[in-house]
Design an enzyme around this catalytic site. Structure first.
Site, PDB file in Angstrom:
ATOM      1  CG  ASP A   1      32.704  44.215  39.074  1.00 27.41           C
ATOM      2  OD1 ASP A   1      31.657  43.632  39.339  1.00 27.41           O
ATOM      3  OD2 ASP A   1      33.380  44.962  39.822  1.00 27.41           O
TER       4      ASP A   1
ATOM      5  CD  GLU B   1      33.021  39.462  46.551  1.00 28.15           C
ATOM      6  OE1 GLU B   1      32.719  40.656  45.965  1.00 28.15           O
ATOM      7  OE2 GLU B   1      34.167  39.000  46.538  1.00 28.15           O
TER       8      GLU B   1
END
Length: 558
Positions: free
Chosen positions: A329, A507
């Site tokens: 996502d 990330e």
């Protein structure tokens, strides 16, 4: 007297040196030290206040126990020290959906018995697929007990919350995440045997496999249920059983407005995602929109999700929820903003399920369950045939997702083309063809998600640790070790140079520029921490230092 003066001088010099030493700044930690100590700073347990914090929502901390479960004494102490509320779920959960979202109106943390590692940043809970990569890093660092406790937390989730959850928060009781549980079990088992190969320990670990096997079986069956069936293909899809906007974006709730704005600005992109609607509908209009879009009485985010005279369709929200179960996502892989995710049999999911079935066959072999060994092998073979029928494109030499609602194969080139190599599903010819297309996705800073720059975080120019590692390990497993090392060198260089500048690990990265500078058109920006990036860096470094060679390579002994 002279001796005393010399002694005093030496004492003065020593003291002076100590003062200067204290005044000098401490050396910056190396990336290896950062990762090693990071497992402790990212670990959580139910006896610590910091575990309850949820940056993604705005409500006070609340901890839920399973229905009927006794309250552990450490939680009673936690309630006083952290000033939190402890509650029980309204009834027992055997399957996702047994507890409706409306029955748990206040979001909270779901209890887990063992310590676990969180990704970092806004993600302060134990996530489903993140944990596989984190566990690889823990095992490489010798933290076998912590890794094993995390796997057993997933058993607890299956037993008490109905499935391996996206993460242990109540608003994730509607979806899972990519199925890596069998791979986690196998990784911990192998590490336990490597730590102690004695017959007595082998017997203990086989007993643990006997304990783990039924949970893995249940988790696999979850993905074969009707909700995850991709039409008549024999393959699986992602699906979240909830409705409307996801609750876990309260910290960036303008996301859906950004989606509407983009769709309005691109009328040439045809979707069924927009519904003309007033900004302030009447009660009658809301009753209609609750069926065609979303229910404002259920979600404050729903009420705000309006722009340029439009709201988002119910089907878009189903796809939006489904892509969050996929873990990707958001990208444009399954339509703009992946709003049609639930219409696709995905390469990634079905590759993972193929490996899962092979793993289950292996566990059944250990347990001398001959009939079940044959059953799992048969299921894996059937899935492999379906993957080759619907997802493999021989002309293009790559794997693609399949829209089972239109009967059309996607043309979207995505880094999941390497999943079948990692899972052991790809033939030698398929692996060779996929490897020949590495240049499509290989950038100076590592492997990029896709060939399309949508402006979203799971597309070009961004690279993520899990996709890079599964590609690298898939290439290694199928004999393309030089390419595996090439990608490893690129991605670890990006992580290391960014760490040297900023002192942290992120990330995701821009792998075209080899930096952590991430600018996206919607959603949250970059996050520091970061569990799976830490782990993948360590795994890639281990590969780069190994003496493994490609088939046919000559060893240089000089």
């Amino acid at each position: 007297m002279r001796t005393f003066r010399i002694f005093a001088l030496l004492l003065f010099l020593f003291a002076d040196r100590q003062v200067w030493a204290q005044a000098e700044p401490a050396p910056e930690p190396t990336i290896d030290a950062y990762i090693h100590h990071g497992w402790d700073s990212l670990s959580r347990s139910m006896s610590e206040c910091q575990s309850l914090i949820d940056p993604k929502v705005t409500t006070p901390p609340l901890l839920y126990l399973p229905f009927g479960a006794p309250t552990p004494i450490e939680l009673l102490r936690l309630r006083t020290r952290c000033k939190i509320e402890i509650a029980h779920l309204p009834h027992r959960i055997q399957h996702l959906g047994d507890v409706k979202e409306s029955e748990v109106p206040r979001p909270g943390l779901l209890y887990l018995p063992n310590r676990y590692v969180v990704p970092g940043g806004r993600f302060n809970e134990m996530f489903g697929w993140d944990s596989y990569f984190i566990i690889l890093g823990l095992l490489r660092d010798g933290r076998v007990d912590l890794a094993r406790g995390m796997v057993e937390n997933f058993f607890y989730e299956i037993e008490n919350y109905g499935a391996v959850l996206n993460a242990n928060r109540t608003y994730f009781l509607t979806r899972s995440q990519p199925p890596f549980l069998s791979s986690m079990i196998r990784a911990v088992y192998d590490a336990e045997i490597a730590r102690d190969p004695s017959p007595a320990n082998r017997a203990r670990q086989q007993k643990w496999i006997a304990h783990a096997y039924p949970y893995a079986h249940r988790d696999h069956d979850f993905w074969l249920s009707s909700m995850h069936r991709a039409g008549q293909t024999g393959l699986a899809r992602y699906l979240d059983i909830g409705e409307g906007p996801v609750p876990d974006i309260a910290d960036h709730s303008s996301y859906y407005i950004d989606v509407i704005d983009w769709l309005v600005a691109h009328p040439d992109v045809h979707t069924n995602y927009l519904i003309p609607a007033p900004q302030n509908p009447s009660a009658v209009e809301w009753a209609v929109l609750a069926k065609t879009s979303c229910d404002p009485s259920h979600s404050a985010v729903c009420r705000l999700a309006w722009s340029h005279g439009n709201r988002l369709s119910r089907d878009f929200y189903k796809g939006d929820r489904a892509v969050r179960e996929s873990g990707f996502d958001i990208s444009f892989r399954f339509g703009p903003f992946s709003g049609s995710t639930h219409h696709y049999a995905a390469v990634c999911l079905n590759s993972l399920l193929y490996k899962y079935e092979r793993d289950l066959a292996g566990f059944a072999t250990m347990l001398h369950q001959t009939t079940q060994v044959a059953q799992w092998k048969q299921e894996a073979e059937a899935r492999s045939r379906a993957i080759n029928k619907y997802l493999w494109n021989a002309d293009k030499g790559m794997f693609f997702d399949y829209d089972f609602t239109t009967g059309e194969q996607s043309t979207y080139v995505y880094a999941t083309i390497f999943y079948p190599l990692w899972a052991g599903q790809a033939t030698a010819e398929q692996a060779k063809a996929v490897d020949a297309h590495l240049d499509l996705l290989d950038k100076p800073g590592g492997l990029v998600c896709s060939t399309y720059a949508s402006g979203l975080q799971w597309d070009l120019p961004f690279g993520w640790a899990p996709l890079n590692w599964l590609a690298v390990d898939g290439l290694r497993k199928t004999g393309y070790l030089n390419d595996a090392r090439k990608v490893s060198e690129e991605f670890t260089h990006t992580i290391r140079t960014s760490f040297e500048k900023e002192g942290t690990i992120h990330e995701k990265y821009n792998v075209e520029t080899g930096s952590s500078n991430v600018e996206i058109i919607a959603g949250y920006q970059n996050v520091v921490g970061f569990g799976w990036t830490n782990a993948v860096y360590v795994e890639m470094e281990h590969l780069l230092l190994s003496k493994e060679q490609e088939p046919g390579e000559r060893r240089n002994d000089h």
